[in-house]
Design a protein around this motif. Structure first.
Motif, PDB file in Angstrom:
ATOM      1  N   UNK A  40       0.855  -1.190   0.000  1.00 17.02           N
ATOM      2  CA  UNK A  40       0.000   0.000   0.000  1.00 17.02           C
ATOM      3  C   UNK A  40       0.896   1.247   0.000  1.00 17.02           C
ATOM      4  N   UNK A  41       0.271   2.438   0.011  1.00 12.20           N
ATOM      5  CA  UNK A  41       1.067   3.664  -0.149  1.00 12.20           C
ATOM      6  C   UNK A  41       2.092   3.855   0.963  1.00 12.20           C
ATOM      7  N   UNK A  42       1.775   3.309   2.171  1.00 10.19           N
ATOM      8  CA  UNK A  42       2.701   3.467   3.303  1.00 10.19           C
ATOM      9  C   UNK A  42       3.869   2.489   3.219  1.00 10.19           C
ATOM     10  N   UNK A  43       3.724   1.447   2.404  1.00 11.99           N
ATOM     11  CA  UNK A  43       4.780   0.444   2.324  1.00 11.99           C
ATOM     12  C   UNK A  43       4.428  -0.814   3.105  1.00 11.99           C
ATOM     13  N   UNK A  44       3.134  -0.993   3.412  1.00 14.91           N
ATOM     14  CA  UNK A  44       2.703  -2.240   4.049  1.00 14.91           C
ATOM     15  C   UNK A  44       2.547  -3.302   2.980  1.00 14.91           C
ATOM     16  N   UNK A  45       3.104  -4.494   3.230  1.00 10.26           N
ATOM     17  CA  UNK A  45       2.990  -5.566   2.239  1.00 10.26           C
ATOM     18  C   UNK A  45       1.571  -6.099   2.226  1.00 10.26           C
ATOM     19  N   UNK A  46       0.927  -6.123   1.047  1.00  4.35           N
ATOM     20  CA  UNK A  46      -0.421  -6.669   0.924  1.00  4.35           C
ATOM     21  C   UNK A  46      -0.373  -8.082   0.357  1.00  4.35           C
ATOM     22  N   UNK A  47       0.471  -8.270  -0.627  1.00  2.00           N
ATOM     23  CA  UNK A  47       0.619  -9.584  -1.259  1.00  2.00           C
ATOM     24  C   UNK A  47       2.079  -9.769  -1.611  1.00  2.00           C
ATOM     25  N   UNK A  96       9.950   3.440  -1.508  1.00  2.00           N
ATOM     26  CA  UNK A  96       8.575   3.910  -1.513  1.00  2.00           C
ATOM     27  C   UNK A  96       8.501   5.255  -2.247  1.00  2.00           C
ATOM     28  N   UNK A  97       9.447   6.162  -1.906  1.00  2.00           N
ATOM     29  CA  UNK A  97       9.480   7.479  -2.548  1.00  2.00           C
ATOM     30  C   UNK A  97       9.702   7.344  -4.046  1.00  2.00           C
ATOM     31  N   UNK A  98      10.623   6.449  -4.418  1.00  2.00           N
ATOM     32  CA  UNK A  98      10.974   6.268  -5.826  1.00  2.00           C
ATOM     33  C   UNK A  98       9.794   5.783  -6.638  1.00  2.00           C
TER      34      UNK A  98
END
Ligand code: C2E
Ligand code: CA
Ligand code: CA
Length: 591
Positions: free
Chosen positions: A45-52, A89-91
């Motif tokens: 997700x946008x915060x960098x939480x792994x979803x899959x 994430x920024x990149x």
């Protein structure tokens, strides 16, 4: 060794799965069905939480996010700490995403080091990252590096003249003076330099200059005395070791060589010019206790000769120039102090283009001194004295502040992604407050550290590797980047690529300008560019002055170009053109 057996499963050389394609499907498809191939894929997700994450990612140590999405600072194989996570994430949300970012997981207990190339791209709800393991590839690269290091060390002859290289010649002078000392003999050392050679090169082209040097070297070899040894110690400089010669004979030899130079025609565009040279001479043991002193005494005599005009010759005379030299430097230093107080040191900016696209992606900041008429003086007029009298760090602070100012006030007018690089001097590493001051200045002006690269030369790095490491680590921790400047001259050791946090390597002007005529240089540049790509280090060629050099660089795989062909240093930052790409282009991309 595990190394050999593992090489069988040799690294993948396919292009990294295009993250663009993943992007197209990632929002609809579950990640398990996504590419369960050798590359690790994760959807975040946008915060960098792994979803899959896919199977390859799980096998590489990624936690399964099935229960709840995992937001972790260390998430193998995608990132190893919080800073890296932020960078990736920024990149993801930059226009082009991030390609082949190098992520390392250092050796832990019995687990060996792992290295990945991570590419990432934003999606509507977060981002997708693909990681390919390149550990084996890095091993291969290390081996390549070792080969190159021995290749560089082994090349003891200058390719143009077949004279000894500067380094090799120095070793010969050392050997010869040691031998002379033990047998009570004398050694004469002659150092000469062609006058105005740079000017001629600039107006008539490097090719006629090289051609002249070749003919001169042939003439020297044919007419030289027995036992004479030649070294090419600079672009237009030759040193001659004259064993067993007294002052008078050596002076006669110097005069003979100066006459030889002036009789050798320089051909250019249907014109024939006459060149002159200056020479300096010193003797062992008369003027020097050892090889280094002898070399310095000769160089000092040459400098004295040059100060007197073209075609001059001087024998070392300690009383002759020492006072004059110190007085001159002191006067220069006083002026520098004055100029610092009056804010006369200003930055100019030279554009750097991405070779693949022609986009101006960065600028190198160069120091200039503004005089009363508004003329801008070059660093060669003040850097030497500034270093000797300890003013260089203050000049660098002024230039850094000026560059940050220009970026802050240019906001909106310049490309928001534009990067800048700044030069550091070896003395800067001794200033304990400099790192804190630089970050403070950057924060105050809203300059993002990852857009700022500090250039250090190998000579500066060499002086005190420990200090430099400490300094560079402190700045890297703040997010700033480093470049190794002037690569290709001097030792050109890869050691610094491994021991310093270097993210960019700049090929020296002299190296780049010889590319059209020197096959060895092309082989070297191609090899280094390849190694750098594997290490995630960007390559920049300096001194690009023509379309032909540009196309060679493109073919050799160099990333960026800087030089008069792209643009001259200017007080103004390159403006954004408001085109669809929003970026100034130096030249149209190929094809
Ligand atoms: P450098 O870092 O290698 O800078 C590149 C030099 O090459 C610049 O000379 C630039 O004007 C010149 N150059 C650029 N394009 C071309 C080209 O196409 N052909 C040729 N022949 N030359 C080109 P500049 O500005 O005279 O700077 C000389 C050196 O002074 C720099 O070499 C750098 O080592 C030092 N320097 C410059 N600014 C600073 C500074 O702010 N601080 C410190 N410590 N050193 C600086
Ligand atoms: Ca530089
Ligand atoms: Ca340079």
């Amino acid at each position: 060794m595990p190394r050999k057996s593992r090489l069988k499963e040799s690294p993948d050389t396919r292009p990294l799965s295009s993250v663009g394609e993943v992007h197209a499907v990632s929002d609809e498809l579950p990640a398990e069905s996504l590419l369960d191939g050798p590359d690790a894929v994760g959807v975040f997700d946008r915060e960098g939480r792994a979803l899959k994450v896919n199977g390859a990612a799980l096998r590489a140590g990624a936690p399964s996010p099935t229960a709840s999405p995992a937001l972790l600072n260390k998430l193998p194989p995608f990132w190893n700490n919080e800073q890296e996570r932020e960078r990736i994430r920024g990149g993801a949300f930059h226009a082009d995403g991030l390609q082949n970012e190098v992520v390392r997981f250092p050796e832990q207990g019995s687990a060996p080091e792992r290295v990945y190339w991570v590419s990432v791209r934003g999606t509507s709800s977060g981002f997708v990252a693909v990681a390919r393991e390149v550990t084996e590839r890095i091993w291969e690269i290390n081996e390549l590096m070792a080969t190159f290091e021995s290749f560089v060390a082994a090349s003891d002859r200058d390719p143009v003249t077949s004279f000894f290289t500067r380094e090799q010649f120095r070793l010969l002078v050392e050997r010869e003076t040691r031998a002379a000392a033990s047998s009570g003999r004398s050694v004469a050392l002659l150092h000469f330099e062609l006058d105005d050679f740079q000017l001629l090169n600039d107006t008539h082209g490097i090719a006629s200059g090289d051609e002249f040097i070749v003919r001169l070297s042939e003439a020297l070899r044919q007419t030289g005395r027995d036992g004479e040894v030649f070294g090419r110690v600079g672009g237009a400089e030759v040193a001659v070791l004259l064993p067993d010669l007294g002052a008078e004979q050596a002076a006669a030899e110097a005069e003979r060589i100066l006459t030889l130079v002036s009789r050798l025609p320089y051909f250019s565009d249907a014109r024939t010019l006459t060149l002159t040279a200056c020479a300096g001479l010193a003797l062992f043991p008369e003027h020097a206790k050892g090889a280094l002193e002898l070399i310095q005494a000769t160089a000092g005599a040459l400098k004295d000769a040059r100060r007197r005009g073209r075609g001059r010759f001087r024998i070392h005379d300690p009383a002759d120039h020492e006072r004059e030299r110190v007085d001159r430097l002191r006067a220069q230093a006083e002026r520098i102090r004055d100029d610092l107080t009056n804010g006369r040191f200003v930055p100019v900016f030279q554009p750097i283009a991405e070779i693949g696209t022609g986009r101006i992606v960065s600028v190198e900041t160069l120091a200039r001194r503004r005089d009363d008429d508004g003329k801008l003086g070059l660093p060669m007029e003040f850097l030497d004295a500034a270093e000797r009298f300890g003013y260089v760090t203050e000049i660098d602070r002024a230039i850094i502040a000026g560059a940050f100012d220009a970026f802050a006030s240019g906001r909106g007018r310049i490309d928001s992604e534009l990067e800048m690089s700044l030069n550091l001097s070896a003395l800067d590493f001794d200033d304990d407050r400099l790192v804190a001051d630089i970050s403070h200045m950057a924060r105050r002006k809203g300059i993002r550290p990852e857009r700022v690269t500090f250039e250090i030369t190998e000579t500066a790095a060499l002086r005190e590797l420990g200090r430099v490491q400490h300094f560079t680590q402190a700045l890297t921790a703040e997010g700033f980047r480093f470049a190794l400047d002037d690569f290709g001259i001097g030792f050109s050791s890869f050691r610094y690529l491994r021991e310093l946090p270097v993210s960019c390597l700049k090929f020296d002007v002299s190296y780049v300008q010889n590319l059209p005529t020197q096959l060895e240089n092309r082989v070297f540049v191609r090899g280094i560019a390849e190694i750098c790509r594997g290490l995630g280090v960007k390559t920049v060629a300096e001194g690009v002055e023509s379309a032909s050099v540009m196309s060679i660089l493109r073919e050799l795989g160099v990333d960026r170009a800087q030089g008069y062909y792209i643009g001259y240093p200017s007080l103004e930052l390159p403006a954004r053109l408001g085109t669809s790409s929003g970026t100034f282009r130096a030249f149209p991309p190929p094809g």
